[in-house]
Motif scaffolding. Structure first.
Motif, short mmCIF file in Angstrom:
data_model
loop_
_atom_site.label_atom_id
_atom_site.label_comp_id
_atom_site.label_asym_id
_atom_site.label_seq_id
_atom_site.Cartn_x
_atom_site.Cartn_y
_atom_site.Cartn_z
N LEU A 5 39.00 56.82 40.88
CA LEU A 5 37.59 57.20 40.91
C LEU A 5 36.86 56.49 42.05
N TRP A 6 37.34 55.31 42.41
CA TRP A 6 36.73 54.50 43.47
C TRP A 6 36.97 55.12 44.85
N LEU A 7 38.17 55.72 45.04
CA LEU A 7 38.55 56.26 46.35
C LEU A 7 37.75 57.51 46.69
N MET A 49 43.20 49.08 45.12
CA MET A 49 42.91 48.36 43.87
C MET A 49 42.40 46.95 44.17
N ALA A 50 43.01 46.30 45.15
CA ALA A 50 42.59 44.94 45.51
C ALA A 50 41.16 44.95 46.05
N GLU A 51 40.84 45.94 46.91
CA GLU A 51 39.48 46.04 47.46
C GLU A 51 38.47 46.30 46.35
N MET A 52 38.81 47.21 45.43
CA MET A 52 37.90 47.52 44.34
C MET A 52 37.69 46.29 43.44
N SER A 53 38.79 45.59 43.14
CA SER A 53 38.71 44.40 42.30
C SER A 53 37.80 43.35 42.94
N HIS A 54 37.96 43.16 44.27
CA HIS A 54 37.12 42.18 44.97
C HIS A 54 35.66 42.61 44.98
N ALA A 55 35.42 43.89 45.27
CA ALA A 55 34.04 44.39 45.36
C ALA A 55 33.33 44.31 44.01
N LEU A 56 34.06 44.57 42.93
CA LEU A 56 33.46 44.54 41.59
C LEU A 56 33.60 43.16 40.93
N ALA A 128 30.25 33.44 35.84
CA ALA A 128 30.66 32.26 36.61
C ALA A 128 31.29 32.68 37.94
N VAL A 129 32.13 33.72 37.91
CA VAL A 129 32.73 34.24 39.14
C VAL A 129 31.64 34.72 40.09
N LYS A 130 30.67 35.45 39.57
CA LYS A 130 29.57 35.95 40.40
C LYS A 130 28.78 34.82 41.05
N ARG A 131 28.72 33.68 40.39
CA ARG A 131 27.93 32.55 40.89
C ARG A 131 28.75 31.60 41.75
N GLY A 132 29.99 31.93 42.01
CA GLY A 132 30.79 31.13 42.93
C GLY A 132 31.50 29.95 42.32
N LEU A 133 31.58 29.86 40.99
CA LEU A 133 32.30 28.76 40.36
C LEU A 133 33.80 29.00 40.46
N THR A 134 34.56 27.93 40.52
CA THR A 134 36.02 28.03 40.52
C THR A 134 36.49 28.02 39.07
N ILE A 135 37.35 28.98 38.73
CA ILE A 135 37.86 29.07 37.36
C ILE A 135 39.38 28.95 37.38
N THR A 136 39.89 28.03 36.59
CA THR A 136 41.34 27.92 36.41
C THR A 136 41.63 27.88 34.92
N PHE A 137 42.84 28.31 34.53
CA PHE A 137 43.17 28.19 33.12
C PHE A 137 44.08 26.99 32.90
N THR A 138 44.01 26.44 31.71
CA THR A 138 44.70 25.19 31.41
C THR A 138 45.66 25.38 30.26
N ASN A 139 46.45 24.36 30.01
CA ASN A 139 47.38 24.39 28.87
C ASN A 139 46.78 23.78 27.61
N HIS A 140 45.48 23.43 27.68
CA HIS A 140 44.87 22.77 26.52
C HIS A 140 44.75 23.70 25.31
N ALA A 141 44.47 24.97 25.55
CA ALA A 141 44.32 25.93 24.46
C ALA A 141 44.59 27.31 25.02
N LYS A 142 44.91 28.25 24.16
CA LYS A 142 45.26 29.59 24.60
C LYS A 142 44.16 30.24 25.43
N THR A 143 42.91 29.98 25.06
CA THR A 143 41.81 30.60 25.79
C THR A 143 40.93 29.55 26.47
N ALA A 144 41.53 28.48 26.95
CA ALA A 144 40.75 27.43 27.62
C ALA A 144 40.72 27.66 29.12
N PHE A 145 39.53 27.53 29.70
CA PHE A 145 39.34 27.66 31.14
C PHE A 145 38.60 26.43 31.65
#
Length: 196
Positions: A5-7, A49-56, A128-145
């Motif tokens: 749909l993007w193309l 797909m990469a361009e669309m992912s980056h743009a959105l 957070a991504v929109k605001r320029g924060l760095t996000i990494t996931f950790t091994n502390h919990a299944k859904t911990a960032f």
């Protein structure tokens, strides 16, 4: 589907769809031991797909598109290739079960973590991504960032927030998740970018 749909359409819609179905059918019938006859088309689609992912600003794994390109050009490294070749030598059921277990254990990607998180946490991560924060996931919990900005960091998960990833403070009405994150990282949660 989103990428299609993007193309921009380069030919009449009916012709474009018919061409896509034809290529899809031919690729589905290709042997997994050979490089696809449609590598160029595959590269074009992955790049789109990469361009669309980056743009959105979609919160996808940073390696997703590189992994797709690698699989396109190196089919001998894919599960499909291993299944096909090993099924000629031994029990396909045994091999498929082993591959499935291995892939399930290795599927601890940022995308899977994101999809496992609750809705408020997903919204926070997208913002957070929109605001320029760095996000990494950790091994502390299944859904911990871990969110990082200007040398400050905070852990967030379905359980709440944490300074060290081990001791969690639950989110309450008085301390909503965005407010706690903004206060800890020294940013404003208003506007498009954090105040530096």
């Amino acid at each position: 589907m989103l990428t299609l749909l993007w193309l921009d359409e380069e030919q009449p819609a009916d012709d474009w769809v018919a061409t896509g179905f034809k290529i899809n059918d031919e690729v589905a019938l290709e042997k997994p031991t050979t490089v696809s006859a449609y590598v160029d088309e595959g590269d074009m689609l992955i790049n789109a797909m990469a361009e669309m992912s980056h743009a959105l600003q979609l919160p996808l794994s940073a390696t997703l598109f590189n992994d797709a390109r690698y699989a396109l050009h190196r089919p001998e490294k894919t599960p499909a290739y291993m299944l096909y070749t090993q099924s000629q030598l031994s029990s396909q059921q045994q091999l498929a079960t082993g591959l499935a277990i291995r892939n399930k254990q290795a599927a601890n990607t940022a995308t899977n973590r994101f999809m496992a998180a609750n809705i408020p946490l997903r919204v926070l991560l997208v913002n957070a991504v929109k605001r320029g924060l760095t996000i990494t996931f950790t091994n502390h919990a299944k859904t911990a960032f871990k969110l990082t900005f200007n040398g400050r960091e905070i852990y967030v998960s379905d359980r709440g927030t944490s300074q060290d990833g081990d001791t969690w403070q639950p989110v309450t009405k008085e301390t909503p998740l965005p407010v706690t994150v903004a206060h800890t990282l020294g940013i404003s949660w208003r506007g498009d970018k954090p105040a530096i």
